[in-house]
Design an enzyme around this catalytic site. Structure first.
Site, PDB file in Angstrom:
ATOM      1  N   TYR A  53      53.714  51.251  61.015  1.00 38.82           N
ATOM      2  CA  TYR A  53      52.675  51.916  61.083  1.00 38.82           C
ATOM      3  C   TYR A  53      52.504  52.873  62.245  1.00 38.82           C
ATOM      4  CZ  TYR A  53      50.629  49.431  57.497  1.00 38.82           C
ATOM      5  OH  TYR A  53      50.688  48.836  56.072  1.00 38.82           O
ATOM      6  N   GLN A  86      41.794  56.093  49.065  1.00 32.76           N
ATOM      7  CA  GLN A  86      42.644  55.043  49.412  1.00 32.76           C
ATOM      8  C   GLN A  86      43.622  55.356  50.584  1.00 32.76           C
ATOM      9  OE1 GLN A  86      43.645  52.920  45.509  1.00 32.76           O
ATOM     10  NE2 GLN A  86      43.065  54.854  45.041  1.00 32.76           N
ATOM     11  N   ASP A  89      45.981  58.309  55.912  1.00 30.15           N
ATOM     12  CA  ASP A  89      45.813  59.525  56.546  1.00 30.15           C
ATOM     13  C   ASP A  89      44.621  60.204  57.019  1.00 30.15           C
ATOM     14  OD1 ASP A  89      45.368  61.536  54.596  1.00 30.15           O
ATOM     15  OD2 ASP A  89      46.985  60.917  53.714  1.00 30.15           O
ATOM     16  N   HIS A 104      40.986  51.880  52.511  1.00 30.30           N
ATOM     17  CA  HIS A 104      41.930  50.883  53.122  1.00 30.30           C
ATOM     18  C   HIS A 104      42.365  51.235  54.496  1.00 30.30           C
ATOM     19  CE1 HIS A 104      43.592  50.584  48.487  1.00 30.30           C
ATOM     20  NE2 HIS A 104      42.713  49.934  48.759  1.00 30.30           N
ATOM     21  N   GLY A 175      45.479  61.656  42.343  1.00 28.01           N
ATOM     22  CA  GLY A 175      46.680  61.181  43.093  1.00 28.01           C
ATOM     23  C   GLY A 175      46.543  59.622  42.967  1.00 28.01           C
ATOM     24  N   THR A 176      46.040  58.773  42.316  1.00 25.81           N
ATOM     25  CA  THR A 176      46.135  57.412  42.374  1.00 25.81           C
ATOM     26  C   THR A 176      46.634  56.831  41.011  1.00 25.81           C
ATOM     27  OG1 THR A 176      44.929  55.144  42.565  1.00 25.81           O
ATOM     28  CG2 THR A 176      43.582  57.229  42.080  1.00 25.81           C
ATOM     29  N   SER A 177      47.431  56.002  40.937  1.00 29.96           N
ATOM     30  CA  SER A 177      48.073  55.132  39.904  1.00 29.96           C
ATOM     31  C   SER A 177      47.062  54.167  39.530  1.00 29.96           C
ATOM     32  CB  SER A 177      49.406  54.599  40.283  1.00 29.96           C
ATOM     33  OG  SER A 177      49.186  53.426  41.411  1.00 29.96           O
TER      34      SER A 177
HETATM   35  P1  OAD Z   1      50.539  55.411  44.138  1.00 32.66           P
HETATM   36  O1  OAD Z   1      51.899  55.608  44.911  1.00 32.66           O
HETATM   37  O2  OAD Z   1      50.311  53.923  43.287  1.00 32.66           O
HETATM   38  O3  OAD Z   1      50.122  56.267  43.189  1.00 32.66           O
HETATM   39  C1  OAD Z   1      50.303  57.843  43.379  1.00 32.66           C
HETATM   40  C2  OAD Z   1      49.750  58.637  42.140  1.00 32.66           C
HETATM   41  O4  OAD Z   1      49.735  60.068  42.510  1.00 32.66           O
HETATM   42  C3  OAD Z   1      50.723  58.341  40.861  1.00 32.66           C
HETATM   43  O5  OAD Z   1      49.770  58.320  39.777  1.00 32.66           O
HETATM   44  C4  OAD Z   1      51.596  59.887  40.825  1.00 32.66           C
HETATM   45  O6  OAD Z   1      51.722  60.451  39.573  1.00 32.66           O
HETATM   46  C5  OAD Z   1      50.568  60.848  41.560  1.00 32.66           C
HETATM   47  N1  OAD Z   1      51.226  61.964  42.069  1.00 32.66           N
HETATM   48  C6  OAD Z   1      52.479  62.269  42.473  1.00 32.66           C
HETATM   49  N2  OAD Z   1      52.595  63.472  42.974  1.00 32.66           N
HETATM   50  C7  OAD Z   1      51.412  63.892  42.970  1.00 32.66           C
HETATM   51  C8  OAD Z   1      50.830  65.300  43.103  1.00 32.66           C
HETATM   52  N3  OAD Z   1      51.502  66.089  43.622  1.00 32.66           N
HETATM   53  N4  OAD Z   1      49.335  65.674  43.043  1.00 32.66           N
HETATM   54  C9  OAD Z   1      48.816  64.506  42.460  1.00 32.66           C
HETATM   55  N5  OAD Z   1      49.028  63.493  42.185  1.00 32.66           N
HETATM   56  C10 OAD Z   1      50.485  63.287  42.339  1.00 32.66           C
HETATM   57  O7  OAD Z   1      49.374  55.382  45.143  1.00 32.66           O
HETATM   58  P2  OAD Z   1      47.762  54.811  45.353  1.00 32.66           P
HETATM   59  O8  OAD Z   1      47.131  54.815  43.836  1.00 32.66           O
HETATM   60  O9  OAD Z   1      47.251  55.507  46.200  1.00 32.66           O
HETATM   61  O10 OAD Z   1      47.383  50.342  49.790  1.00 32.66           O
HETATM   62  O11 OAD Z   1      48.221  53.439  45.916  1.00 32.66           O
HETATM   63  C11 OAD Z   1      46.916  52.798  45.952  1.00 32.66           C
HETATM   64  C12 OAD Z   1      47.328  51.695  47.251  1.00 32.66           C
HETATM   65  O12 OAD Z   1      48.443  50.886  47.130  1.00 32.66           O
HETATM   66  C13 OAD Z   1      47.484  52.384  48.750  1.00 32.66           C
HETATM   67  O13 OAD Z   1      46.302  52.787  49.248  1.00 32.66           O
HETATM   68  C14 OAD Z   1      48.261  51.362  49.247  1.00 32.66           C
HETATM   69  C15 OAD Z   1      49.278  51.078  48.200  1.00 32.66           C
HETATM   70  O14 OAD Z   1      49.598  49.562  48.404  1.00 32.66           O
HETATM   71  C16 OAD Z   1      47.709  49.654  50.977  1.00 32.66           C
HETATM   72  O15 OAD Z   1      48.648  49.772  51.644  1.00 32.66           O
HETATM   73  C17 OAD Z   1      46.690  48.753  51.401  1.00 32.66           C
END
Ligand code: OAD
Length: 233
Positions: A53, A86, A89, A104, A175-177
């Site tokens: 971190y 989530q 930053d 988070h 931007g979240t999966s």
């Molecule tokens: P992920 O890495 O799981 O998902 C990222 C998403 O962003 C995917 O659906 C990509 O297709 C999309 N993406 C990629 N590039 C992009 C762009 N330029 N514009 C828009 N979208 C784009 O990340 P999170 O869903 O945020 O938690 O993950 C959730 C949590 O899992 C995080 O907060 C973290 C992680 O483990 C902890 O560490 C506690």
């Protein structure tokens, strides 16, 4: 004013140069997730986790908000906006959003290892303090640890986020999966007559039967398109 709630994830910060987690080459390809993002991993090797971190915190000094973050802030001119993120930053803050719920945790903060959510021991770090060391102590004498919600820990702000989601006229997922709960379950709190948008360049599986308008673009272009669509609506 209508209420607009944004649920953001790592993808909104990708265009600022911060890796996502689950895309190819993402952070969880490089580091075992349970080693650096679980309470068990921290207990097994606190120094490794603190250093992980530290690196991510120092990266904040080299990146800046992108147009996706900027447009989230600009929406405040037209809507009562809450950003539920989530991300750990600080790019939504730096882009000017005012109401941000960090589900988070936050990279710029540290807390007690005994009781991470005790506000008495949560401290905001100045840039010159971004390197936390073993032996740095919280007010209760425990090792200072990153103020991050790890797997296996409670998500204390989920109730605040659900309260906002319940009031949404427009809900934007960007931007979240949608892999991580309880964040991904927030959509279940959104009223059925609210408009729901998804901004993501890839298909995202969302467990719902409701209508979702998918803007299949990156964060910056996708937010521009969203602004056009909601201005028309
Ligand atoms: P992920 O890495 O799981 O998902 C990222 C998403 O962003 C995917 O659906 C990509 O297709 C999309 N993406 C990629 N590039 C992009 C762009 N330029 N514009 C828009 N979208 C784009 O990340 P999170 O869903 O945020 O938690 O993950 C959730 C949590 O899992 C995080 O907060 C973290 C992680 O483990 C902890 O560490 C506690």
């Amino acid at each position: 004013m209508k209420k607009l709630v944004i649920l953001s994830g790592a993808g909104i910060s990708a265009e600022s140069g911060i890796s996502t987690f689950r895309d190819a080459g993402g952070l969880w390809d490089k580091y075992p997730v349970m080693q650096v993002a679980s309470i068990e991993g921290y207990e097994a090797d606190p120094e490794l986790v603190i250093n992980f971190y530290n690196e991510r915190r120092k990266q904040l000094l080299d990146v800046k908000p992108n147009q996706g973050h900027m447009l989230c802030a600009e929406l405040e001119k037209y809507f009562d906006v809450t950003v539920v993120t989530q991300n750990v930053d600080n790019l939504h803050e730096r882009a000017g959003s005012h109401n941000i719920i960090h589900l988070h945790g936050e990279l710029t903060k540290v807390c007690s290892s005994y009781n991470p959510n005790n506000p008495k021991y949560i401290k905001e770090l100045k840039p010159e303090e971004f390197e936390v060391k073993m032996g740095d102590k919280a007010g209760d004498g425990s090792q200072l640890r990153p103020f991050i919600v790890w797997f296996g820990e409670d998500v204390p702000r989920i109730a605040d986020a659900a309260y906002e989601a319940e009031k949404a006229d427009i809900f934007v997922i960007i931007g979240t999966s949608m892999n991580v709960y309880p964040a991904a379950g927030l959509l279940n709190y959104v009223p059925y007559n609210a408009e729901v948008y998804l901004i993501d360049p890839k298909d995202v599986y969302i467990d719902t039967e409701r209508k979702i308008t998918h803007i299949k673009k990156g964060a910056s272009e996708g937010m521009k398109e969203l602004m056009r669509l909601i201005a028309e609506g």
